[in-house]
Structure formats: structure tokens, C-alpha cells
Design a protein around this motif. Sequence first.
Motif, PDB file in Angstrom:
ATOM      1  N   SER A  12      46.026  38.267  48.228  1.00 18.47           N
ATOM      2  CA  SER A  12      46.881  37.290  47.548  1.00 18.47           C
ATOM      3  C   SER A  12      48.294  37.836  47.529  1.00 18.47           C
ATOM      4  O   SER A  12      48.499  39.014  47.231  1.00 18.47           O
ATOM      5  CB  SER A  12      46.395  37.078  46.112  1.00 18.47           C
ATOM      6  OG  SER A  12      47.357  36.364  45.361  1.00 18.47           O
ATOM      7  N   ARG A  14      50.631  36.638  45.501  1.00 19.39           N
ATOM      8  CA  ARG A  14      51.219  36.407  44.166  1.00 19.39           C
ATOM      9  C   ARG A  14      51.515  37.698  43.440  1.00 19.39           C
ATOM     10  O   ARG A  14      50.689  38.608  43.415  1.00 19.39           O
ATOM     11  CB  ARG A  14      50.190  35.660  43.280  1.00 19.39           C
ATOM     12  CG  ARG A  14      50.095  34.225  43.491  1.00 19.39           C
ATOM     13  CD  ARG A  14      49.284  33.513  42.417  1.00 19.39           C
ATOM     14  NE  ARG A  14      48.199  34.213  41.775  1.00 19.39           N
ATOM     15  CZ  ARG A  14      48.148  34.431  40.461  1.00 19.39           C
ATOM     16  NH1 ARG A  14      49.127  34.063  39.664  1.00 19.39           N
ATOM     17  NH2 ARG A  14      47.101  35.033  39.930  1.00 19.39           N
ATOM     18  N   TYR A  18      45.435  38.444  40.242  1.00 26.02           N
ATOM     19  CA  TYR A  18      44.354  39.192  39.592  1.00 26.02           C
ATOM     20  C   TYR A  18      43.749  40.217  40.548  1.00 26.02           C
ATOM     21  O   TYR A  18      43.230  41.242  40.113  1.00 26.02           O
ATOM     22  CB  TYR A  18      43.282  38.234  39.067  1.00 26.02           C
ATOM     23  CG  TYR A  18      43.837  37.278  38.041  1.00 26.02           C
ATOM     24  CD1 TYR A  18      44.362  37.760  36.849  1.00 26.02           C
ATOM     25  CD2 TYR A  18      43.863  35.909  38.274  1.00 26.02           C
ATOM     26  CE1 TYR A  18      44.909  36.891  35.914  1.00 26.02           C
ATOM     27  CE2 TYR A  18      44.401  35.036  37.347  1.00 26.02           C
ATOM     28  CZ  TYR A  18      44.929  35.534  36.172  1.00 26.02           C
ATOM     29  OH  TYR A  18      45.473  34.673  35.246  1.00 26.02           O
ATOM     30  N   ASN A  19      43.810  39.909  41.838  1.00 20.88           N
ATOM     31  CA  ASN A  19      43.302  40.883  42.810  1.00 20.88           C
ATOM     32  C   ASN A  19      44.190  42.120  42.868  1.00 20.88           C
ATOM     33  O   ASN A  19      43.706  43.225  43.085  1.00 20.88           O
ATOM     34  CB  ASN A  19      43.114  40.220  44.182  1.00 20.88           C
ATOM     35  CG  ASN A  19      41.879  39.359  44.179  1.00 20.88           C
ATOM     36  OD1 ASN A  19      40.769  39.830  44.395  1.00 20.88           O
ATOM     37  ND2 ASN A  19      42.060  38.088  43.832  1.00 20.88           N
ATOM     38  N   PRO A  77      40.519  37.575  47.261  1.00 23.32           N
ATOM     39  CA  PRO A  77      40.308  36.388  46.425  1.00 23.32           C
ATOM     40  C   PRO A  77      39.580  35.309  47.229  1.00 23.32           C
ATOM     41  O   PRO A  77      39.508  35.406  48.449  1.00 23.32           O
ATOM     42  CB  PRO A  77      41.734  35.907  46.102  1.00 23.32           C
ATOM     43  CG  PRO A  77      42.670  36.763  46.861  1.00 23.32           C
ATOM     44  CD  PRO A  77      41.892  37.639  47.778  1.00 23.32           C
ATOM     45  N   GLU A  78      39.081  34.311  46.531  1.00 26.87           N
ATOM     46  CA  GLU A  78      38.358  33.228  47.221  1.00 26.87           C
ATOM     47  C   GLU A  78      39.153  31.929  47.161  1.00 26.87           C
ATOM     48  O   GLU A  78      39.564  31.502  46.078  1.00 26.87           O
ATOM     49  CB  GLU A  78      37.003  33.024  46.545  1.00 26.87           C
ATOM     50  CG  GLU A  78      36.119  32.020  47.256  1.00 26.87           C
ATOM     51  CD  GLU A  78      34.711  32.078  46.712  1.00 26.87           C
ATOM     52  OE1 GLU A  78      33.925  32.900  47.206  1.00 26.87           O
ATOM     53  OE2 GLU A  78      34.405  31.320  45.774  1.00 26.87           O
ATOM     54  N   TYR A  79      39.355  31.346  48.322  1.00 20.81           N
ATOM     55  CA  TYR A  79      39.961  30.014  48.417  1.00 20.81           C
ATOM     56  C   TYR A  79      38.952  29.098  49.096  1.00 20.81           C
ATOM     57  O   TYR A  79      38.540  29.363  50.234  1.00 20.81           O
ATOM     58  CB  TYR A  79      41.241  30.045  49.264  1.00 20.81           C
ATOM     59  CG  TYR A  79      42.492  30.588  48.585  1.00 20.81           C
ATOM     60  CD1 TYR A  79      42.481  31.082  47.284  1.00 20.81           C
ATOM     61  CD2 TYR A  79      43.704  30.594  49.275  1.00 20.81           C
ATOM     62  CE1 TYR A  79      43.633  31.565  46.690  1.00 20.81           C
ATOM     63  CE2 TYR A  79      44.862  31.075  48.691  1.00 20.81           C
ATOM     64  CZ  TYR A  79      44.817  31.556  47.402  1.00 20.81           C
ATOM     65  OH  TYR A  79      45.971  32.047  46.830  1.00 20.81           O
ATOM     66  N   ASN A  80      38.591  28.020  48.403  1.00 19.49           N
ATOM     67  CA  ASN A  80      37.672  27.041  49.000  1.00 19.49           C
ATOM     68  C   ASN A  80      36.447  27.700  49.625  1.00 19.49           C
ATOM     69  O   ASN A  80      36.100  27.447  50.777  1.00 19.49           O
ATOM     70  CB  ASN A  80      38.433  26.154  49.995  1.00 19.49           C
ATOM     71  CG  ASN A  80      39.509  25.364  49.285  1.00 19.49           C
ATOM     72  OD1 ASN A  80      39.229  24.663  48.319  1.00 19.49           O
ATOM     73  ND2 ASN A  80      40.750  25.518  49.711  1.00 19.49           N
ATOM     74  N   LYS A  81      35.845  28.575  48.835  1.00 17.00           N
ATOM     75  CA  LYS A  81      34.613  29.267  49.231  1.00 17.00           C
ATOM     76  C   LYS A  81      34.781  30.081  50.507  1.00 17.00           C
ATOM     77  O   LYS A  81      33.840  30.256  51.285  1.00 17.00           O
ATOM     78  CB  LYS A  81      33.445  28.266  49.381  1.00 17.00           C
ATOM     79  CG  LYS A  81      32.911  27.762  48.054  1.00 17.00           C
ATOM     80  CD  LYS A  81      32.176  28.869  47.320  1.00 17.00           C
ATOM     81  CE  LYS A  81      31.998  28.566  45.853  1.00 17.00           C
ATOM     82  NZ  LYS A  81      31.781  29.724  45.025  1.00 17.00           N
ATOM     83  N   ALA A 112      38.347  39.259  42.818  1.00 16.91           N
ATOM     84  CA  ALA A 112      38.519  38.578  41.535  1.00 16.91           C
ATOM     85  C   ALA A 112      38.865  37.130  41.856  1.00 16.91           C
ATOM     86  O   ALA A 112      39.761  36.870  42.662  1.00 16.91           O
ATOM     87  CB  ALA A 112      39.646  39.221  40.729  1.00 16.91           C
ATOM     88  N   SER A 113      38.127  36.218  41.271  1.00 16.93           N
ATOM     89  CA  SER A 113      38.408  34.802  41.513  1.00 16.93           C
ATOM     90  C   SER A 113      38.141  33.999  40.253  1.00 16.93           C
ATOM     91  O   SER A 113      37.432  34.455  39.353  1.00 16.93           O
ATOM     92  CB  SER A 113      37.559  34.274  42.682  1.00 16.93           C
ATOM     93  OG  SER A 113      38.319  34.267  43.868  1.00 16.93           O
ATOM     94  N   ALA A 114      38.685  32.794  40.243  1.00 19.99           N
ATOM     95  CA  ALA A 114      38.581  31.976  39.042  1.00 19.99           C
ATOM     96  C   ALA A 114      37.152  31.500  38.783  1.00 19.99           C
ATOM     97  O   ALA A 114      36.735  31.359  37.638  1.00 19.99           O
ATOM     98  CB  ALA A 114      39.511  30.763  39.173  1.00 19.99           C
ATOM     99  N   GLY A 115      36.428  31.253  39.847  1.00 17.63           N
ATOM    100  CA  GLY A 115      35.105  30.650  39.721  1.00 17.63           C
ATOM    101  C   GLY A 115      34.054  31.592  39.169  1.00 17.63           C
ATOM    102  O   GLY A 115      34.318  32.772  38.896  1.00 17.63           O
TER     103      GLY A 115
END
Length: 179
Positions: A12, A14, A18-19, A77-81, A112-115
Amino acid sequence: MTKPVLLLISGSLRKGSYNRMLLAEAARGFGDAEVVEADLALPLYDGDLEEAEGVPEAVQTLAAQIKAADAVVIGAPEYNKGITGVLKNALDWVSRVPGAAFKDKPTVVVSASAGRTGGETAQFMTLSCLTQLQARLVPGTAVLIAGAMNAFDDDGRLKDEMSQKLLIERMAALRAVVA
Ligand SMILES: Cc1cc2nc3c(=O)[nH]c(=O)nc-3n(C[C@H](O)[C@H](O)[C@H](O)COP(=O)(O)O)c2cc1C
């Protein structure tokens, strides 16, 4: 004795990622080291660009950092699985640099991911790419931080003791391989 070089690669870009926080925790768990942070703000891989101008300098820097590192930790991180475009793009570019930067490199992937699954699918995909790149994947229980937006305190420390313990164990395993 010289300190081992630990390269942190965040999937990420950003600032408040979080990662990135998780990688900082990983570095603390790894212990005394020269810590280097990779910059994945790279142009999109384009075969025409590569042919016309060669591998961009920023990619060459990244490949050199991987090669020079004693150990690598990737925050995926995970984007759209799936794996983020930023990370996949970086791995694709690095694979184009002669000398196989990741070959036999002791590497751990954390997420680290939101899901609710903490980026498990992205981590699996990242490990799959790294297998192709011949990295030395240091095994251990997967570090998957779910609900990342609530997982860290104001100082960027992991709140959950079990996750903290798993991460420390994983970093100890990585360190043991380097030693
Ligand atoms: C395009 C996009 C797709 C996302 N897809 C997922 C997903 O499939 N699974 C998940 O757990 N979180 C998903 N998220 C939320 C991210 O996990 C969250 O934004 C996380 O904070 C990203 O990591 P970072 O904090 O290191 O930037 C997505 C976020 C974005 C921007």
C-alpha cells in the motif's frame, strides 16, 4: 558483528497504511537490524517502455535493495479479494531485472485488511508470485490482521496479544534463517 539488513515492502502506498504499521511491528519483532523501506511508487509495467527506455531507475533501486537485504518482509493488503496492483506491479517489474533479486531470499508475507479474513486471499496470491520468483519463504502461522482499522492503537501498536505473539514468532523464525 554487522547488523542484518531488513527490507520492508508495503503493498500500500498510503502514508497511514495499516500494512506499514504492521511492517513497523514486524521490524520491532525482528530486533536489531538496519531497516530499509522500499518505495513501490513505480510506473506501470509496460513492455514498450521497457524496450524503449530499459528498466526504470526506481525499479533497479528496488531490485538492488532486495538483493542487498538479508531478509524481506512484505505487507500485502487485500483489494477485491486479491493482491494490490501496486504490489503486483512491483513484483512484475522486479522479475524483469536480470539477477533474480528474490532468489533464495528469506521472506515473510504479512497482511492487514479491513475485512474479516485479514487479507488471506491477497497473502496467498503474494506467496504464489514469490514462489515463481524463487524466494525462500520462511514458513509459520499466517499473520492476518482482520478489521485493520481497529487493530492498532494510537502509537501504531497491535492491540491483539495473540496477533502480536504470532508476529514475533514469525520474525524470530525469519531471524533464525538469516543467522
Ligand atoms: C479498491 C479496494 C478494494 C478493497 N477490497 C478489500 C477486500 O477484498 N478485502 C478486504 O479485507 N479489504 C478490502 N479493502 C479494504 C482494505 O483492506 C483497506 O483499505 C486497508 O486499509 C488497505 O490496506 P492499507 O491500510 O495498508 O492501505 C479494499 C480497499 C480498496 C481501496
